[in-house]
Design an enzyme around this catalytic site. Structure first.
Site, PDB file in Angstrom:
ATOM      1  N   HIS A   9    -113.179  54.484 -32.022  1.00  0.00           N
ATOM      2  CA  HIS A   9    -112.412  53.741 -32.919  1.00  0.00           C
ATOM      3  C   HIS A   9    -111.252  53.089 -32.382  1.00  0.00           C
ATOM      4  O   HIS A   9    -110.780  53.470 -31.080  1.00  0.00           O
ATOM      5  CB  HIS A   9    -111.622  54.854 -33.562  1.00  0.00           C
ATOM      6  CG  HIS A   9    -111.172  54.098 -35.044  1.00  0.00           C
ATOM      7  ND1 HIS A   9    -109.926  53.520 -35.010  1.00  0.00           N
ATOM      8  CD2 HIS A   9    -111.662  54.067 -36.309  1.00  0.00           C
ATOM      9  CE1 HIS A   9    -109.637  53.021 -36.151  1.00  0.00           C
ATOM     10  NE2 HIS A   9    -110.677  53.284 -37.172  1.00  0.00           N
TER      11      HIS A   9
ATOM     12  N   ASP B 234    -116.818  57.207 -40.314  1.00  0.00           N
ATOM     13  CA  ASP B 234    -117.980  56.899 -40.753  1.00  0.00           C
ATOM     14  C   ASP B 234    -119.178  57.571 -40.256  1.00  0.00           C
ATOM     15  O   ASP B 234    -120.205  57.432 -40.895  1.00  0.00           O
ATOM     16  CB  ASP B 234    -118.130  55.054 -40.043  1.00  0.00           C
ATOM     17  CG  ASP B 234    -117.264  54.245 -40.497  1.00  0.00           C
ATOM     18  OD1 ASP B 234    -116.923  54.504 -41.713  1.00  0.00           O
ATOM     19  OD2 ASP B 234    -116.703  53.665 -39.573  1.00  0.00           O
TER      20      ASP B 234
END
Length: 423
Positions: free
Chosen positions: A307, A364
């Site tokens: 991320h 996700d």
């Protein structure tokens, strides 16, 4: 904010003092607002990796410690104790609603859930198979023609109505966009259903196959929407603040944020995760795929790991991983992609290659599996992200206009051809 200390910057033979700004959670930044005026220099930071673009009281993210809080409340607590509409209220209004405010907000959402009938006909003119995200962003932009009083002046009186209208109506339009994409008749919202139950019913109810609303499905959808409701100054939120700084109306501003979200590097990640898991499941070799990922000459990428902000675990991923397992078990759903995901995670969390690069699972990685279990198709994943992020966008737009923000106008370093004409 008044600085308590200063940093000294030496440029050529000149020294200037830059105010040190400290946030409530101890974050520090240098105020360079007067840098160009005092020195003729500007800073350059492609991708805004080290640039704070604004002051905000909405969301706090600490990537090193894996922290996410909305208005000072940990996201774990919000998921455990509150519904999405309460979190939406929190983001937009600054505090959780009491029981009376919650009831009134729910009524406002119900009263504004219908799309103007003239707008409904617009859906008939999109081509069959048009992507729901493109339909939705276009329709939101068109709202300004039907509900024009959303400029800066009128919003002072109508912020409650305009906020509820947008949060409620976008849910209806998202379901309509999906129904249009598959050629089925539109399902209207019902007054007796909650926000998330209404959305699921509008998505999946049919004149020939009535939809049975499972409480487990409503609960997991609430959780997914809460986890995605805001995430500080990401690409789409920064777009909302940038467009809004030009005093663009609320609907056009949100449409711009939605367009930013539609890109594969922002809102499309969970769809790419599902596609990756499907590919691995078909080929049947997890370890071979991971070797490809580690080969710098191979284009294979490990989606759903790492991320831009989080350098340790993503707190949202921790929540959704557990909820994903629980939901599939309760609904008696067997998804082979979940088995593949678990194998990938096990390898990545024990391999120094991934650990040294801070490649931990992000939100996700599991959210796409949950959406699949709910029956939501892959081309609707980004729409679901937009539905969740809407309260955050509105909160940032509202905060931005309340600060009398100047129009955003960054500088640049010109590297083109030089002019040959002598001045």
């Amino acid at each position: 904010m008044k600085p308590a200390e200063f940093a000294t910057l030496k440029i050529d033979d000149k020294e200037i003092e830059l105010p040190v700004i400290t946030g409530t959670e101890g974050e520090k930044g240098l105020d360079i607002g007067m840098l160009r005026k005092q020195t003729g220099y500007v800073t350059i930071d492609p991708g805004f990796m080290n640039t704070a673009a604004c002051y905000s009281k909405i969301t706090f993210v600490d990537g090193e410690r894996g922290i996410l809080r909305y208005r000072g409340i940990p996201v774990e607590e919000l998921v455990d104790k509150h519904l999405f509409i309460e979190v939406a209220y929190l983001l937009v209004h600054g505090s959780l609603p009491n029981e009376e405010e919650k009831v009134e907000f729910s009524k406002l959402l119900n009263r504004n859930s219908l799309v103007h009938e003239d707008m409904r006909h617009f859906f008939d003119h999109f081509p069959r198979g048009a992507h729901p995200m493109h339909i939705l962003s276009t329709m939101i932009n068109a709202l300004a023609a039907f509900y024009p009083n959303v400029d800066l002046l009128s919003m002072k009186e109508d912020i409650e109505l305009s906020t509820a209208r947008l949060i409620s109506m976008v849910r209806t339009m998202a379901a309509m966009a999906y129904k249009k994409s598959i050629g089925e008749p539109v399902v209207y919202p019902r007054q007796d259903l909650s926000y998330c139950a209404n959305f699921l019913n509008m998505m999946f109810d049919s004149p020939v196959v009535p939809y049975k609303i499972a409480p487990e499905a409503v609960r997991i959808l609430n959780i997914l929407l809460i986890l995605h409701a805001d995430h500080e100054q990401n690409c789409s939120t920064t777009t909302v603040r940038t467009i809004g700084s030009a005093q663009v109306n609320l609907y056009a501003t949100i449409s711009a944020g939605m367009s930013a979200l539609s890109g594969p590097l922002h809102g499309g990640a969970n769809q790419e995760v599902v596609e990756m898991l499907g590919y691995i499941e078909r080929t049947g070799n997890v370890e071979k795929f991971m070797q490809k990922v580690k080969d710098k000459n191979n284009p294979a990428r490990l989606m759903g790991f790492g991320h831009r902000v989080y350098k340790t675990f993503d707190p949202r991923a921790v929540i959704i991983k557990k909820e994903c397992h629980d939901f599939l078990r309760k609904m008696k759903i067997k998804d082979p992609l979940l088995d593949v995901a678990m194998q990938l995670e096990k390898i990545a969390l024990s391999d120094d290659y991934f650990i040294s690069r801070h490649l931990y699972p992000n939100v996700d990685f599991y959210s796409g599996i949950v959406y699949r279990a709910l029956g939501i198709p892959e081309n609707m994943f980004t729409v679901m992200f937009a539905l969740a992020r809407l309260p955050g966008w509105i909160a940032h737009w509202k905060e931005m206009i309340g600060m009398n923000t100047k129009i955003v106008r960054p500088r640049q370093i010109y590297v083109g051809k030089r002019c040959k004409t002598k001045l």
